[in-house]
Design a protein around this motif. Sequence first.
Motif, PDB file in Angstrom:
ATOM      1  N   LEU A   1     -10.025  29.054  82.764  1.00 46.35           N
ATOM      2  CA  LEU A   1      -9.092  27.571  82.373  1.00 46.35           C
ATOM      3  C   LEU A   1      -8.409  27.311  84.191  1.00 46.35           C
ATOM      4  O   LEU A   1      -8.470  27.185  84.423  1.00 46.35           O
ATOM      5  CB  LEU A   1      -8.864  26.804  81.370  1.00 46.35           C
ATOM      6  N   ARG A   2      -6.965  28.242  83.469  1.00 50.09           N
ATOM      7  CA  ARG A   2      -5.845  28.470  84.291  1.00 50.09           C
ATOM      8  C   ARG A   2      -6.174  28.696  85.818  1.00 50.09           C
ATOM      9  O   ARG A   2      -5.497  28.287  86.821  1.00 50.09           O
ATOM     10  CB  ARG A   2      -4.881  28.934  83.323  1.00 50.09           C
ATOM     11  N   ASN A   3      -7.093  29.864  85.888  1.00 48.56           N
ATOM     12  CA  ASN A   3      -7.440  30.279  87.368  1.00 48.56           C
ATOM     13  C   ASN A   3      -8.555  29.794  87.609  1.00 48.56           C
ATOM     14  O   ASN A   3      -8.368  29.186  89.176  1.00 48.56           O
ATOM     15  CB  ASN A   3      -7.954  31.781  87.327  1.00 48.56           C
ATOM     16  N   TYR A   4      -9.162  28.813  87.351  1.00 45.08           N
ATOM     17  CA  TYR A   4     -10.792  28.098  87.594  1.00 45.08           C
ATOM     18  C   TYR A   4     -10.645  26.803  86.664  1.00 45.08           C
ATOM     19  O   TYR A   4     -11.747  26.321  86.008  1.00 45.08           O
ATOM     20  CB  TYR A   4     -11.348  28.984  86.833  1.00 45.08           C
ATOM     21  N   PRO A   5     -10.054  26.064  87.393  1.00 44.63           N
ATOM     22  CA  PRO A   5     -10.293  24.592  86.786  1.00 44.63           C
ATOM     23  C   PRO A   5     -11.310  24.370  86.936  1.00 44.63           C
ATOM     24  O   PRO A   5     -11.681  24.430  87.859  1.00 44.63           O
ATOM     25  CB  PRO A   5      -8.761  23.660  87.511  1.00 44.63           C
ATOM     26  N   VAL A   6     -11.477  23.493  85.671  1.00 45.69           N
ATOM     27  CA  VAL A   6     -12.968  22.391  85.510  1.00 45.69           C
ATOM     28  C   VAL A   6     -13.886  23.455  85.972  1.00 45.69           C
ATOM     29  O   VAL A   6     -14.948  23.100  85.077  1.00 45.69           O
ATOM     30  CB  VAL A   6     -13.373  21.423  86.871  1.00 45.69           C
ATOM     31  N   SER A   7     -14.337  24.156  87.028  1.00 41.55           N
ATOM     32  CA  SER A   7     -15.586  24.970  87.399  1.00 41.55           C
ATOM     33  C   SER A   7     -15.730  26.117  85.881  1.00 41.55           C
ATOM     34  O   SER A   7     -16.586  26.172  85.468  1.00 41.55           O
ATOM     35  CB  SER A   7     -15.502  26.180  88.813  1.00 41.55           C
ATOM     36  N   GLY A   8     -14.115  26.164  85.476  1.00 37.73           N
ATOM     37  CA  GLY A   8     -14.273  28.008  84.607  1.00 37.73           C
ATOM     38  C   GLY A   8     -15.256  26.931  82.908  1.00 37.73           C
ATOM     39  O   GLY A   8     -15.431  27.666  82.764  1.00 37.73           O
ATOM     40  N   HIS A   9     -15.547  25.584  83.124  1.00 37.25           N
ATOM     41  CA  HIS A   9     -15.684  24.903  81.883  1.00 37.25           C
ATOM     42  C   HIS A   9     -17.473  25.318  81.459  1.00 37.25           C
ATOM     43  O   HIS A   9     -17.971  25.447  80.738  1.00 37.25           O
ATOM     44  CB  HIS A   9     -15.873  23.482  82.222  1.00 37.25           C
ATOM     45  N   LEU A  10     -17.650  25.760  82.892  1.00 36.50           N
ATOM     46  CA  LEU A  10     -19.015  26.303  83.454  1.00 36.50           C
ATOM     47  C   LEU A  10     -19.078  27.323  82.212  1.00 36.50           C
ATOM     48  O   LEU A  10     -20.811  27.232  81.439  1.00 36.50           O
ATOM     49  CB  LEU A  10     -19.600  25.916  83.921  1.00 36.50           C
ATOM     50  N   ARG A  11     -18.357  28.370  82.091  1.00 36.73           N
ATOM     51  CA  ARG A  11     -18.264  29.591  81.162  1.00 36.73           C
ATOM     52  C   ARG A  11     -18.147  29.537  80.023  1.00 36.73           C
ATOM     53  O   ARG A  11     -19.513  30.284  79.459  1.00 36.73           O
ATOM     54  CB  ARG A  11     -17.094  30.488  81.935  1.00 36.73           C
TER      55      ARG A  11
END
Length: 532
Positions: free
Chosen positions: A50-60
């Motif tokens: 989430l630090r490297n991919y804010p918002v879109s990281g939640h998909l993971r």
Amino acid sequence: MAEYSRFLPWVLSGFGVFIFLPFSHLLSFICLVLFIIGWRDYRQEHHSILRNYPVSGHLRFMLEYIRPEIRQYFLESDEENLPFSRNQRAMVYTRAKRMNDKRGFGTIKSVYGADTEWIGHSAAPKEADPGTFRVRIGGPQCTQPYNASIFNISAMSFGSLSPNAILALNRGAKMGGFYHDTGEGSISTYHREHGGDLVWEIGSGYFGCRTPTGHFDPQRFAEQAISPQVKMIEIKMSQGAKPGHGGVLPAAKVTPEIAAARGVPLGQDCVSPAAHSAFSNPIEMMAFIRQLRELSGGKPVGFKLCIGQPWEWFGIAKAMMQTDTWPDFIVVDGSEGGTGAAPVEFADYVGMPMREGLRLVHSTLLGIGKRELVKIGASGKIISAFDIARAIALGADWCNSARGFMFALGCIQSRSCHTDHCPTGVATQDPNRQRALVVGDKATRVMNFHELTVEALAELVGAAGLEHPNDITADHIMVRQADGHPVPLATMLPTVPEGALLDEGSVNNLPEPFKTYWTGADPAAFARKRAA
């Protein structure tokens, strides 16, 4: 699902806004919500993704929740090894976070499948104390023995791993009382900052102790080796990821910090040759061990190797006897390792797997009557308490893990270590990606993983009716053969009676590969003796 229950108010609020607001206002509201979530993700310190991919990281993480259904019907099972199964990774993650690592509803392993393994439990279980699970390393030729944990961080270099990864690993090792192997990239400022115990690995590039031409520099070695933080010296003969293969760090990736740690010039490729230049045969190798022990002030000196041609290993064993020089330890790596990127052919087809190599080294030392002088470490796909127990049953005194501790740092097995695009900041020199790895948080996870794995080992040992891992033998481990019959691991492995290799005449009665290759092994060359 509980992880995402906190988003329910957001969803309900959004639904209400959708009904009552005009479309343009709705878009503004959605953008505001996404901005708030993204800012929160960017600032938090617990999830590297989430630090490297804010918002879109939640998909993971959302896919993580629905994954069982998707994988069960369309994709792989939880036990497929790629190279570590989802169950193995989940075990590390939960232990690193001190979450519930138990699992309900029984095993999903096929307990009647070929090669299934288990440890026999006892009707009289005991309590084993994990605080006693330490190994004294240092033979009679060593004056500064080291009391190592039974489970430690295996070799991973600064340059391959990010500065934050090195900081977190060493701080975790300091907090947990276990050692951190530097890898062949030498000792950086990040290794020294937190003062965790170090095993300094000396590779063929002699990084940190080299001359301008790339040869071994005794003076530079002594200056670093006498540091109290350096507990042992490990000569890297070969590694499991690419045994018999050198390496090149391109000039573009040689940062000023890497150049300073390794003692190489900026703007040039950093070359690690396939072979050592300080010695060319087993006898000279023993002389190098004696030299390092003297220069380090008597610290334990040993070597790491992935077994290749058995007669070369036998030549090393004969050189020990001929020169009366005994390494304090040998770390056996396996072809199933490791963290280093390698050509496909090397990763898949070169080198002996760790279990066979470990048993060969253990049996050889028994055969020459010197097993008690030389401690053996094992490194190769070891992450669980059972992995440690099995390695000890095969002859190891302690175990190292590289990828297990990478998982503890947050590695998600994206297998992009060699691209500099690691999504969690573990294996990259990209400053923007490195910031995803928060040192304090991940150091605690490193310590947790070590502590809970050793505690699990204590429970396993106690269940077997034993009080210490040293009591585990190959008789305690059962293996189901291809024909479906279970047999003790001890019956599947070549065993050599103590001292049997001292009598050349009795070698023909020993199992392979001793029968074929021991007599022809040459201590004066990494080759077989030619027939007269």
